[in-house]
Design an enzyme around this catalytic site. Sequence first.
Site, PDB file in Angstrom:
ATOM      1  N   ASP A  19      43.991 -66.385  26.460  1.00  0.00           N
ATOM      2  CA  ASP A  19      45.310 -66.393  25.830  1.00  0.00           C
ATOM      3  C   ASP A  19      46.397 -66.198  26.860  1.00  0.00           C
ATOM      4  O   ASP A  19      47.529 -66.642  26.680  1.00  0.00           O
ATOM      5  CB  ASP A  19      45.389 -65.303  24.763  1.00  0.00           C
ATOM      6  N   ASN A  60      41.642 -62.422  26.921  1.00  0.00           N
ATOM      7  CA  ASN A  60      41.064 -63.358  25.956  1.00  0.00           C
ATOM      8  C   ASN A  60      40.496 -62.560  24.789  1.00  0.00           C
ATOM      9  O   ASN A  60      40.551 -61.329  24.767  1.00  0.00           O
ATOM     10  CB  ASN A  60      39.980 -64.208  26.646  1.00  0.00           C
TER      11      ASN A  60
END
Lengths: 362, 362
Positions: free
Chosen positions: B242, B252
């Site tokens: 992310d 993440n």
Amino acid sequence: MKIDGKPYRTIWLNDDGWGVDIIDQTRLPHEFIVARLETLEDTIYAIGDMQVRGAPLIGVTAAYGIALALRTDAGDQALAAACDKLVAARPTAVNLAWAVKFVRAQLLRLPEGDRASAAYQLAAEMADEDAEICRSIGRYGVKILESIASKKTGPVNILTHCNAGALATVEWGTATAPIYMAQAKGMKLHVWVDETRPRNQGAALTAYELGQAGVEHTVIVDNVGGHLMQNDMVDLCIVGTDRTTASGDVCNKIGTYLKALAAHDNGVPFYVALPGPTIDWNLENGADIPIEQRPGDEVKYLAGRTRDGKMEAVDILAPGSSVANYAFDVTPAKYITGLITERGVCAASKKGLLGLYPEQAG
Amino acid sequence: MKIDGKPYRTIWLNDDGWGVDIIDQTRLPHEFIVARLETLEDTIYAIGDMQVRGAPLIGVTAAYGIALALRTDAGDQALAAACDKLVAARPTAVNLAWAVKFVRAQLLRLPEGDRASAAYQLAAEMADEDAEICRSIGRYGVKILESIASKKTGPVNILTHCNAGALATVEWGTATAPIYMAQAKGMKLHVWVDETRPRNQGAALTAYELGQAGVEHTVIVDNVGGHLMQNDMVDLCIVGTDRTTASGDVCNKIGTYLKALAAHDNGVPFYVALPGPTIDWNLENGADIPIEQRPGDEVKYLAGRTRDGKMEAVDILAPGSSVANYAFDVTPAKYITGLITERGVCAASKKGLLGLYPEQAG
């Protein structure tokens, strides 16, 4: 363990002197139901359907199952048949096979007329012995918690995986025994409870029994523990084990290894609580332990309570996808800070274990 | 991506020229439903409720959300309010904030009357750019798979976590792009798909899209990956992210860190696939990333299909127990073998990243 304030073991002889009562663990955490075992068949069903689970508890249940069988027929042939059927109920449970073999050998020496009452006696002794082992694990483990508590303010944060609690044993549990004793001493505690997919014994059973004992706890999915340890939110991990090798490798519920790695990476102590009888002195290397693969439906379907109160299993898998369901993993001894046994705490090594169990040397 | 043989993106402009269609990912894998967004509120709901998820797709959706908002009021104040609300829908999503800021800056230069159509244009361009970035990640990533395939017999075994697939982007995906390209080239592949509790994007979404693409795969609970890596059953891991810091730390989906630790412990290469725009050049240290806590009900309730075909959520938690729901974790750069970007593969380090993105230096 207290449920709604009333003390319980997970298995006990009914007041009528022959029926056997168990907590039906398939109904937890949503319903607390006591089931009554009256026959060998009831016992086989209870073990196979996991109304009772956890190595120590399965062993005690099997012993009572033999007692129930012998009430009808205490002959050698009936005894052999009952033992075979009980072992077949959970073919991978090493402790079950061991308990059945032990009880059978004791009973074979006796005249038929004495066997049923002797079986009840043996089952009760096994239950008491398990409770005593767990109590002793608790006494040693609580010292570790006290040492951590003395060096910090705020609650001691413990992370545990799966259910190595009172519900897996007769009472106290293994990993939970130090927690319950610390709670009884008034220590401020908080337990991070790994959900423990696929069967969710953490979210369902560990959370339930900690809640009943009034221990502060928070359920997390299995992915979270690493993040917590990176952020100083875990003071120590304590887990159970299904089988420990002579060199201190630990075979426990799948995912234990990942938590041990995170603990190691972040300097968090990682302890394993275990009864001496679960040490496999014939096995050196954890990598040699065969890992049970359980049915894929345990991954595919998840059981719980619907918003209108019914128990229901839902399919969470993309249609057509395959699943694999490895039930255990092996945590190498080098990632384990210490083993908490009924004889004390030792290093996860051959030397450490032999220091506590010198009779196994040579 | 093809669904039942028909090509789809995850978001597209409806033929009517103003409504925005999305695949409602909360209904997958059991139902394939296209949802229509007509207002800013629809868009905020779609992002907040995760009908759309995945950094790139959220960015494009937000851009369309601004376009929808401006159809009603294209004034500076309305634009600012719409942007603020969109960013608040997923506070950790750096790509969302970036996309909203970018679109807003472009639109502020234009007269009010031109803004809505310009916003639609920008959203469409962002969608095309994302598809092109993912295609390029795939082209670089497939070389890694080819290199591994050349050194072994049998399929290349890849482990992935969560969904960094076509469904997280506009098409191709990030972590999955190399897989789809390898599949198209006829390489023998097998993907271990982490279930990814609490929202099960692996079991539901990654398994679904791999199945639709005909890629061999097996779903496992999040606890299993370490055991597989210990037993040489994983050739490499590829995950998405992310947010990546300037020094190569990766934020993440929760649990990524645990798999990176297991990969490191077993010498398994661990790659992260990422679009350049998700690199946060202003952030050095992953530990400084605030981790979003999502609602506890995501842990407590699990949705799936009952045996009689209804969608139902079941409560899997012991009554009265608390839950915590940390959505992401940070994997330190030292555990990452390489970053696969649209500009090539680099080391997870400041030097590695600046080699590919020299315009960010100084």
